[in-house]
Write a protein that holds these residues in place. Sequence first.
Motif, PDB file in Angstrom:
ATOM      1  N   ASN A 300      37.135  53.460  41.737  1.00 14.74           N
ATOM      2  CA  ASN A 300      37.758  52.212  41.540  1.00 14.74           C
ATOM      3  C   ASN A 300      38.587  51.725  42.521  1.00 14.74           C
ATOM      4  O   ASN A 300      38.858  50.725  42.950  1.00 14.74           O
ATOM      5  CB  ASN A 300      38.499  51.952  40.160  1.00 14.74           C
ATOM      6  CG  ASN A 300      39.629  53.175  40.106  1.00 14.74           C
ATOM      7  OD1 ASN A 300      39.603  54.105  40.255  1.00 14.74           O
ATOM      8  ND2 ASN A 300      40.709  52.661  39.914  1.00 14.74           N
ATOM      9  N   ILE A 301      38.930  52.673  43.457  1.00 12.14           N
ATOM     10  CA  ILE A 301      39.898  52.552  44.490  1.00 12.14           C
ATOM     11  C   ILE A 301      39.227  51.990  45.716  1.00 12.14           C
ATOM     12  O   ILE A 301      39.820  51.124  46.463  1.00 12.14           O
ATOM     13  CB  ILE A 301      40.492  54.084  45.173  1.00 12.14           C
ATOM     14  CG1 ILE A 301      41.932  53.867  45.588  1.00 12.14           C
ATOM     15  CG2 ILE A 301      39.329  54.521  46.030  1.00 12.14           C
ATOM     16  CD1 ILE A 301      42.845  53.720  44.753  1.00 12.14           C
ATOM     17  N   LYS A 302      37.819  51.928  45.655  1.00 11.09           N
ATOM     18  CA  LYS A 302      37.086  51.225  46.750  1.00 11.09           C
ATOM     19  C   LYS A 302      37.306  49.667  46.858  1.00 11.09           C
ATOM     20  O   LYS A 302      37.254  49.185  47.860  1.00 11.09           O
ATOM     21  CB  LYS A 302      35.670  51.553  46.554  1.00 11.09           C
ATOM     22  CG  LYS A 302      35.111  53.040  46.769  1.00 11.09           C
ATOM     23  CD  LYS A 302      33.936  53.137  46.539  1.00 11.09           C
ATOM     24  CE  LYS A 302      32.848  52.458  47.047  1.00 11.09           C
ATOM     25  NZ  LYS A 302      31.251  52.762  46.750  1.00 11.09           N
ATOM     26  N   GLU A 303      37.630  49.068  45.558  1.00  8.78           N
ATOM     27  CA  GLU A 303      37.825  47.756  45.444  1.00  8.78           C
ATOM     28  C   GLU A 303      38.921  47.139  46.189  1.00  8.78           C
ATOM     29  O   GLU A 303      38.876  46.181  46.654  1.00  8.78           O
ATOM     30  CB  GLU A 303      37.816  47.327  44.033  1.00  8.78           C
ATOM     31  CG  GLU A 303      36.522  47.473  43.100  1.00  8.78           C
ATOM     32  CD  GLU A 303      36.999  47.413  41.525  1.00  8.78           C
ATOM     33  OE1 GLU A 303      37.937  46.767  41.439  1.00  8.78           O
ATOM     34  OE2 GLU A 303      35.809  47.899  40.579  1.00  8.78           O
ATOM     35  N   GLU A 304      39.889  48.173  46.200  1.00  5.87           N
ATOM     36  CA  GLU A 304      41.279  47.661  47.017  1.00  5.87           C
ATOM     37  C   GLU A 304      40.853  47.567  48.506  1.00  5.87           C
ATOM     38  O   GLU A 304      41.463  46.498  49.186  1.00  5.87           O
ATOM     39  CB  GLU A 304      42.223  48.580  46.670  1.00  5.87           C
ATOM     40  CG  GLU A 304      42.507  49.033  45.325  1.00  5.87           C
ATOM     41  CD  GLU A 304      42.474  47.638  44.514  1.00  5.87           C
ATOM     42  OE1 GLU A 304      43.284  46.881  44.807  1.00  5.87           O
ATOM     43  OE2 GLU A 304      41.910  47.715  43.227  1.00  5.87           O
ATOM     44  N   PHE A 305      40.055  48.107  49.198  1.00  8.85           N
ATOM     45  CA  PHE A 305      39.857  47.986  50.536  1.00  8.85           C
ATOM     46  C   PHE A 305      38.873  46.761  50.954  1.00  8.85           C
ATOM     47  O   PHE A 305      38.611  46.720  52.172  1.00  8.85           O
ATOM     48  CB  PHE A 305      39.493  49.168  51.013  1.00  8.85           C
ATOM     49  CG  PHE A 305      40.343  50.348  51.005  1.00  8.85           C
ATOM     50  CD1 PHE A 305      41.591  50.276  51.856  1.00  8.85           C
ATOM     51  CD2 PHE A 305      40.310  51.442  49.893  1.00  8.85           C
ATOM     52  CE1 PHE A 305      42.382  51.492  51.490  1.00  8.85           C
ATOM     53  CE2 PHE A 305      41.275  52.405  49.821  1.00  8.85           C
ATOM     54  CZ  PHE A 305      42.151  52.453  50.562  1.00  8.85           C
ATOM     55  N   GLY A 306      38.482  46.415  49.738  1.00  8.86           N
ATOM     56  CA  GLY A 306      37.479  45.160  50.008  1.00  8.86           C
ATOM     57  C   GLY A 306      38.418  43.992  50.041  1.00  8.86           C
ATOM     58  O   GLY A 306      37.558  42.553  50.226  1.00  8.86           O
ATOM     59  N   LYS A 307      39.682  43.899  49.715  1.00  8.70           N
ATOM     60  CA  LYS A 307      40.530  42.840  49.528  1.00  8.70           C
ATOM     61  C   LYS A 307      40.805  41.963  50.950  1.00  8.70           C
ATOM     62  O   LYS A 307      40.567  42.675  51.923  1.00  8.70           O
ATOM     63  CB  LYS A 307      41.798  42.966  48.893  1.00  8.70           C
ATOM     64  CG  LYS A 307      41.644  43.656  47.672  1.00  8.70           C
ATOM     65  CD  LYS A 307      43.047  43.706  46.887  1.00  8.70           C
ATOM     66  CE  LYS A 307      42.638  44.015  45.381  1.00  8.70           C
ATOM     67  NZ  LYS A 307      42.236  42.906  44.601  1.00  8.70           N
ATOM     68  N   THR A 308      41.060  40.687  50.979  1.00 10.36           N
ATOM     69  CA  THR A 308      41.567  40.283  52.222  1.00 10.36           C
ATOM     70  C   THR A 308      42.740  39.489  52.073  1.00 10.36           C
ATOM     71  O   THR A 308      43.386  39.533  51.031  1.00 10.36           O
ATOM     72  CB  THR A 308      40.522  38.850  52.458  1.00 10.36           C
ATOM     73  OG1 THR A 308      40.445  38.036  51.286  1.00 10.36           O
ATOM     74  CG2 THR A 308      38.743  39.570  52.594  1.00 10.36           C
ATOM     75  N   ARG A 309      43.280  38.802  53.206  1.00  9.83           N
ATOM     76  CA  ARG A 309      44.701  38.415  53.007  1.00  9.83           C
ATOM     77  C   ARG A 309      44.597  37.296  52.126  1.00  9.83           C
ATOM     78  O   ARG A 309      45.623  37.218  51.268  1.00  9.83           O
ATOM     79  CB  ARG A 309      45.022  37.963  54.247  1.00  9.83           C
ATOM     80  CG  ARG A 309      46.486  37.335  54.745  1.00  9.83           C
ATOM     81  CD  ARG A 309      46.893  36.828  56.012  1.00  9.83           C
ATOM     82  NE  ARG A 309      46.505  35.494  56.253  1.00  9.83           N
ATOM     83  CZ  ARG A 309      46.916  34.498  57.287  1.00  9.83           C
ATOM     84  NH1 ARG A 309      47.488  35.193  58.087  1.00  9.83           N
ATOM     85  NH2 ARG A 309      46.349  33.337  57.152  1.00  9.83           N
ATOM     86  N   TRP A 310      43.558  36.585  51.851  1.00  7.98           N
ATOM     87  CA  TRP A 310      43.615  35.504  50.899  1.00  7.98           C
ATOM     88  C   TRP A 310      44.085  35.967  49.393  1.00  7.98           C
ATOM     89  O   TRP A 310      44.713  35.535  48.682  1.00  7.98           O
ATOM     90  CB  TRP A 310      42.166  34.789  50.952  1.00  7.98           C
ATOM     91  CG  TRP A 310      42.396  33.802  49.701  1.00  7.98           C
ATOM     92  CD1 TRP A 310      41.342  34.171  48.545  1.00  7.98           C
ATOM     93  CD2 TRP A 310      42.840  32.692  49.572  1.00  7.98           C
ATOM     94  NE1 TRP A 310      41.430  32.848  47.816  1.00  7.98           N
ATOM     95  CE2 TRP A 310      42.397  32.247  48.247  1.00  7.98           C
ATOM     96  CE3 TRP A 310      43.868  31.883  50.113  1.00  7.98           C
ATOM     97  CZ2 TRP A 310      42.928  30.953  47.855  1.00  7.98           C
ATOM     98  CZ3 TRP A 310      44.283  30.811  49.907  1.00  7.98           C
ATOM     99  CH2 TRP A 310      43.745  30.240  48.336  1.00  7.98           C
ATOM    100  N   ASP A 311      43.735  37.351  49.028  1.00  7.27           N
ATOM    101  CA  ASP A 311      44.104  37.779  47.875  1.00  7.27           C
ATOM    102  C   ASP A 311      45.624  38.151  47.560  1.00  7.27           C
ATOM    103  O   ASP A 311      46.091  38.168  46.410  1.00  7.27           O
ATOM    104  CB  ASP A 311      43.256  39.233  47.685  1.00  7.27           C
ATOM    105  CG  ASP A 311      41.923  39.088  47.699  1.00  7.27           C
ATOM    106  OD1 ASP A 311      41.278  38.407  46.743  1.00  7.27           O
ATOM    107  OD2 ASP A 311      41.131  39.810  48.473  1.00  7.27           O
ATOM    108  N   PHE A 312      46.290  38.181  48.770  1.00  4.14           N
ATOM    109  CA  PHE A 312      47.694  38.287  48.531  1.00  4.14           C
ATOM    110  C   PHE A 312      48.595  37.008  48.792  1.00  4.14           C
ATOM    111  O   PHE A 312      49.612  37.146  48.810  1.00  4.14           O
ATOM    112  CB  PHE A 312      48.024  39.205  49.433  1.00  4.14           C
ATOM    113  CG  PHE A 312      47.605  40.554  49.307  1.00  4.14           C
ATOM    114  CD1 PHE A 312      47.885  41.501  48.115  1.00  4.14           C
ATOM    115  CD2 PHE A 312      46.410  40.942  50.056  1.00  4.14           C
ATOM    116  CE1 PHE A 312      47.170  42.542  47.943  1.00  4.14           C
ATOM    117  CE2 PHE A 312      45.755  42.207  49.684  1.00  4.14           C
ATOM    118  CZ  PHE A 312      46.187  42.933  48.607  1.00  4.14           C
ATOM    119  N   GLU A 313      48.057  35.913  49.117  1.00  7.53           N
ATOM    120  CA  GLU A 313      48.635  34.671  49.395  1.00  7.53           C
ATOM    121  C   GLU A 313      48.906  33.953  48.201  1.00  7.53           C
ATOM    122  O   GLU A 313      48.427  34.259  47.043  1.00  7.53           O
ATOM    123  CB  GLU A 313      47.662  33.591  50.186  1.00  7.53           C
ATOM    124  CG  GLU A 313      47.773  34.118  51.760  1.00  7.53           C
ATOM    125  CD  GLU A 313      46.778  32.885  52.455  1.00  7.53           C
ATOM    126  OE1 GLU A 313      47.289  31.701  52.120  1.00  7.53           O
ATOM    127  OE2 GLU A 313      46.175  33.238  53.389  1.00  7.53           O
TER     128      GLU A 313
END
Length: 444
Positions: A300-313
């Motif tokens: 499940n940790i793999k999903e976190e490295f697929g995030k982009t800046r948009w996911d945190f805006e």
Amino acid sequence: MNSFKMPLTLASLILLLGCFAYWDELKTADEKQKKITANRVFPDLEPETLLSVNLENQKSGSIKLERGNKGEWKIVNPISARVNEEFVSTFMKTVSTLKFDRRIEGVKNYEPFGLNDSRQNLILEGEGGFSARIEVGNMTPVGQGVYLKLEGDAAVYIVNQSLSLSLSKKLIEFRKRTFDIPRWSELAQLRLHGSELDLIFTQDNGEWALLNDSGVSLDTQSIRTIFNVFSKTEIRKFVDSPSASLKKALDPKRNGTSYLGEFAWQSHQGVSSSISFYENNEQIYASIEGSDGLLIVGENIKEEFGKTRWDFEDKRIVTYDSNDVQSLTIDSVTYVKSSDGQWAEEGKLEDVKEFPRLFLVDLEYSRATDILPELKGLKNILHKVQVKLGENINLTLELWEHPSDPGVIVIKKMHDQRFYVSERSLLENVSAKISKTEFDKSRG
């Protein structure tokens, strides 16, 4: 003279009653304590007085734990490692408050009890010079007991077999199976690095921002969510001494291994570290900065490295509390809220309307599906909205048709150069309640 006798007698009686009550209370407390410690193998031992525990198991080897100066437990043998505090706390309570069901005296032959060459031993050391060695033998033929013997005591005890089960635990069950990451309140900086992203979040007085791009408004909850993912990730296996071939195989330059990314942090105290993640042969390996060992974690940790800046805006369109709104103007028609929270058109207070409240709540909880610095081709305006929060606090919005996507709308805020794209469902509590005639009149 007799006038003094009565008060003196009463005072003596009260004193006697007080002494009796105090004695009775002490006696009751003593009896309660005796019930608690009755049949204990070590009547005076408590979990907090233990200093070291050494488990000796013929099958799994030896595990030794020691308590530090601040009361924290750590594993010192066969490796130095952090402990699973909840598990160790339960274990310490089990061994220190151990009770026996029966004490067998006059034993001549210990072989029938499995105590000639015990497969499990437990060595305890505690405060005040306390020390004990427990030898654990066979299970009892009837019931759920196990035989044990104390060094220096010829008797054989029968205790619950949970002791034997506790001594059979493997090293991994004593170890803390999460990463040693500071608490959320202690963080000054987080970094999420991957093959296609590199985000550094900095925190100051509870406010999070992107390093080198402080103009972007961030969603603190999204940052905290990813922090929780890494801080609570379960370590499935410890590879404390990886072979040279395994280390070589985890080189990202070799076929079969891919570098997923790195999660790093720095505390307000200046303590920093990082964890790198790799995938090889359908397993996810983690490598902690400064450690030779490897850890295996879930996919499940793999999903976190697929995030982009948009996911945190911060995707909120507005930041008000809808309960604080005093009036709402839609296309020049103003709706006001009464003291009891009811909404009505200004000048028509007897005609209560529900949709202004619903629209304000929808707007409060709406999240943009996109935030654009520029958008050309806007032609058809849907509504002009003004929200009044205080005497001189107003929020002015324009709701437009999207130039190319009929399933969404575009929201433009006064004094904000950006364009917020939102689901068209935001209009459900507005357009359906305003007739076309009223809308055309308001438009002039």
